[in-house]
Design a protein around this motif. Structure first.
Motif, PDB file in Angstrom:
ATOM      1  N   ALA A  73       4.441  -2.742  -5.732  1.00 49.20           N
ATOM      2  CA  ALA A  73       4.640  -4.102  -5.855  1.00 49.20           C
ATOM      3  C   ALA A  73       5.977  -4.836  -6.091  1.00 49.20           C
ATOM      4  O   ALA A  73       6.323  -5.601  -5.414  1.00 49.20           O
ATOM      5  N   ASN A  74       6.722  -4.081  -7.002  1.00 52.86           N
ATOM      6  CA  ASN A  74       7.856  -4.753  -7.370  1.00 52.86           C
ATOM      7  C   ASN A  74       8.932  -4.487  -6.117  1.00 52.86           C
ATOM      8  O   ASN A  74       9.586  -5.644  -5.984  1.00 52.86           O
ATOM      9  N   GLU A  75       9.037  -3.489  -5.678  1.00 56.52           N
ATOM     10  CA  GLU A  75       9.807  -3.215  -4.518  1.00 56.52           C
ATOM     11  C   GLU A  75       9.375  -4.161  -2.936  1.00 56.52           C
ATOM     12  O   GLU A  75      10.102  -4.472  -2.184  1.00 56.52           O
ATOM     13  N   ASP A  76       8.066  -4.187  -3.002  1.00 54.96           N
ATOM     14  CA  ASP A  76       7.495  -4.831  -1.913  1.00 54.96           C
ATOM     15  C   ASP A  76       7.671  -6.501  -2.028  1.00 54.96           C
ATOM     16  O   ASP A  76       7.764  -7.365  -1.028  1.00 54.96           O
ATOM     17  N   VAL A  77       7.872  -6.928  -2.984  1.00 58.98           N
ATOM     18  CA  VAL A  77       8.414  -8.282  -3.297  1.00 58.98           C
ATOM     19  C   VAL A  77       9.725  -8.742  -2.801  1.00 58.98           C
ATOM     20  O   VAL A  77       9.804  -9.714  -2.280  1.00 58.98           O
ATOM     21  N   LEU A  78      10.328  -7.736  -2.663  1.00 57.82           N
ATOM     22  CA  LEU A  78      11.778  -7.690  -1.778  1.00 57.82           C
ATOM     23  C   LEU A  78      11.756  -7.280  -0.322  1.00 57.82           C
ATOM     24  O   LEU A  78      12.123  -7.869   0.423  1.00 57.82           O
ATOM     25  N   ASN A  79      10.973  -6.229  -0.086  1.00 54.62           N
ATOM     26  CA  ASN A  79      11.010  -5.655   1.248  1.00 54.62           C
ATOM     27  C   ASN A  79       9.956  -6.090   2.159  1.00 54.62           C
ATOM     28  O   ASN A  79      10.206  -6.293   3.472  1.00 54.62           O
ATOM     29  N   LYS A  80       8.729  -6.381   1.758  1.00 53.82           N
ATOM     30  CA  LYS A  80       7.490  -6.775   2.380  1.00 53.82           C
ATOM     31  C   LYS A  80       6.640  -7.679   1.441  1.00 53.82           C
ATOM     32  O   LYS A  80       5.591  -7.431   1.060  1.00 53.82           O
ATOM     33  N   PRO A  81       7.243  -8.851   1.153  1.00 58.64           N
ATOM     34  CA  PRO A  81       6.492  -9.746   0.455  1.00 58.64           C
ATOM     35  C   PRO A  81       5.179 -10.192   0.838  1.00 58.64           C
ATOM     36  O   PRO A  81       4.422 -10.931   0.275  1.00 58.64           O
ATOM     37  N   TRP A  82       4.844 -10.030   2.028  1.00 58.73           N
ATOM     38  CA  TRP A  82       3.373 -10.486   2.641  1.00 58.73           C
ATOM     39  C   TRP A  82       2.492  -9.218   2.381  1.00 58.73           C
ATOM     40  O   TRP A  82       1.239  -9.782   2.501  1.00 58.73           O
ATOM     41  N   ARG A  83       2.625  -8.389   1.736  1.00 64.24           N
ATOM     42  CA  ARG A  83       1.539  -7.466   1.411  1.00 64.24           C
ATOM     43  C   ARG A  83       0.903  -8.073   0.443  1.00 64.24           C
ATOM     44  O   ARG A  83       1.156  -8.988  -0.569  1.00 64.24           O
ATOM     45  N   PRO A  84      -0.596  -7.677   0.419  1.00 69.31           N
ATOM     46  CA  PRO A  84      -1.477  -8.162  -0.614  1.00 69.31           C
ATOM     47  C   PRO A  84      -1.333  -8.499  -2.027  1.00 69.31           C
ATOM     48  O   PRO A  84      -1.443  -9.168  -2.831  1.00 69.31           O
ATOM     49  N   VAL A  85      -0.904  -7.040  -2.655  1.00 73.71           N
ATOM     50  CA  VAL A  85      -0.374  -6.983  -3.888  1.00 73.71           C
ATOM     51  C   VAL A  85       0.678  -7.889  -4.107  1.00 73.71           C
ATOM     52  O   VAL A  85       0.798  -8.761  -5.230  1.00 73.71           O
ATOM     53  N   ALA A  86       1.877  -7.638  -3.352  1.00 71.87           N
ATOM     54  CA  ALA A  86       3.160  -8.232  -3.499  1.00 71.87           C
ATOM     55  C   ALA A  86       2.848  -9.706  -3.621  1.00 71.87           C
ATOM     56  O   ALA A  86       3.817 -10.560  -4.294  1.00 71.87           O
ATOM     57  N   SER A  87       2.203 -10.462  -2.788  1.00 69.68           N
ATOM     58  CA  SER A  87       1.850 -11.803  -2.487  1.00 69.68           C
ATOM     59  C   SER A  87       0.976 -12.269  -3.633  1.00 69.68           C
ATOM     60  O   SER A  87       0.845 -13.672  -3.652  1.00 69.68           O
ATOM     61  N   GLY A  88       0.358 -11.602  -4.427  1.00 65.75           N
ATOM     62  CA  GLY A  88      -0.583 -12.188  -5.381  1.00 65.75           C
ATOM     63  C   GLY A  88      -1.937 -12.391  -4.603  1.00 65.75           C
ATOM     64  O   GLY A  88      -2.893 -12.910  -5.484  1.00 65.75           O
ATOM     65  N   ARG A  89      -2.142 -11.822  -3.584  1.00 68.38           N
ATOM     66  CA  ARG A  89      -3.460 -12.033  -2.970  1.00 68.38           C
ATOM     67  C   ARG A  89      -4.720 -11.190  -3.635  1.00 68.38           C
ATOM     68  O   ARG A  89      -5.855 -11.633  -3.425  1.00 68.38           O
ATOM     69  N   ILE A  90      -4.212 -10.140  -4.061  1.00 64.54           N
ATOM     70  CA  ILE A  90      -5.273  -9.181  -5.028  1.00 64.54           C
ATOM     71  C   ILE A  90      -4.278  -8.435  -6.214  1.00 64.54           C
ATOM     72  O   ILE A  90      -3.067  -8.318  -5.903  1.00 64.54           O
TER      73      ILE A  90
END
Length: 291
Positions: A73-90
């Protein structure tokens, strides 16, 4: 529509969208290439088998991504912020609970297709555990080995389900072996566009530890692999020229264009080249590239 029905539909659509977001980026990198590979390499298949294979493949990719993204999630916030965990969806907690439920579900659907497919599902689960829970994904070499193992497992299972056979013929083994070798030696193509996020999370990938050498390697490896594969699958001059030119252009782009946006574009072209790699066995099955 009643309030209960409307609420139920809203929640169902929300969960379906979440599942889609978990797997969105892997349609071009794994699902489409694996389905193309299995469809072309399998000696025979039918429409129901295509549907079963697609379902098995998507659920196992879903299982892998739920596990992987619960740790990234930490790297996805920067690279792929639309992913469910990174975006807070789950939440991370819910994602990891879903991951364990998917393991049981995937083993269950695998049991419908025989013991060999169950074995591939168990291998996939073991690979996910060592990649995510044991953090082998943080090491550049082991990360590539795990990625290659994932590709080979889904391609093998797809072949077994699609052909409805418990063993592979010579062309299938040859195609699977070359696919494994190509992915193993070029899969770090996916890491160039993610350097910023990987560095932030402390992950060591080849583009981070050898930024110049990894690009020179792609410049040389993709044309050489393209030429070798054109020879292995006995392509004719025109089809060879097109395939080798494609691999060469992707390699040149990796060397010349080094910003994140163009690395993303080059990675999309790399995935098209990989689909071309999986298309080549059609020449052995149907002489489809004899031109």
């Amino acid at each position: 529509m009643s309030y209960f029905a409307a609420t139920t539909l809203h929640h169902a659509l929300h969960h379906l969208e979440t599942a889609w977001l978990f797997t969105r980026s892997d349609f071009k990198t794994m699902i489409f290439p694996a389905m193309m590979f299995a469809t072309i390499v399998s000696p025979h298949y039918d429409m129901p088998a295509l549907f079963y294979t697609s379902c098995w493949l998507w659920f196992h990719v879903f299982q892998f991504n739920v596990s992987n993204q619960s740790y990234s999630a930490n790297e996805d916030v920067l690279n792929k912020p639309w992913r469910p965990v990174a975006s807070g969806r789950i939440s991370v907690k819910d994602a990891r609970e879903l991951r364990w439920a998917l393991i049981v579900f995937c083993l269950g659907i695998s049991s419908l297709f025989g013991p060999n497919v169950v074995i591939t599902s168990v291998m996939a689960t073991a690979l996910i555990i060592v990649n995510d829970d044991l953090r082998l994904s943080d090491h550049p070499v082991f990360k590539n080995l795990c990625s290659t193992g994932g590709y080979v497992i889904v391609e093998l299972a797809s072949l077994l389900i699609l052909s409805r056979k418990s063993a592979l013929d010579g062309t299938s083994i040859k195609a699977l072996s070359w696919s494994m070798l190509v992915v193993l030696l070029t899969v770090h193509a996916q890491d160039f566009a993610d350097v910023n996020g990987d560095r932030r999370s402390g992950r060591r990938t080849l583009p981070i530890i050898a930024p110049e050498g990894s690009r020179i390697y792609m410049l040389c490896a993709l044309p050489l692999f393209s030429f070798a594969l054109a020879s292995v699958w006995s392509l004719r001059p025109l089809s060879s020229l097109i395939f080798v030119s494609m691999g060469s252009w992707v390699g040149i782009r990796y060397y010349l264009f080094r910003d994140e946006i163009r690395d993303q574009s080059t990675y999309r072209l790399y995935n098209i080249w990989i689909m071309g790699v999986h298309l080549l066995p059609a020449n052995a099955r149907f002489h489809a590239l004899a031109w």
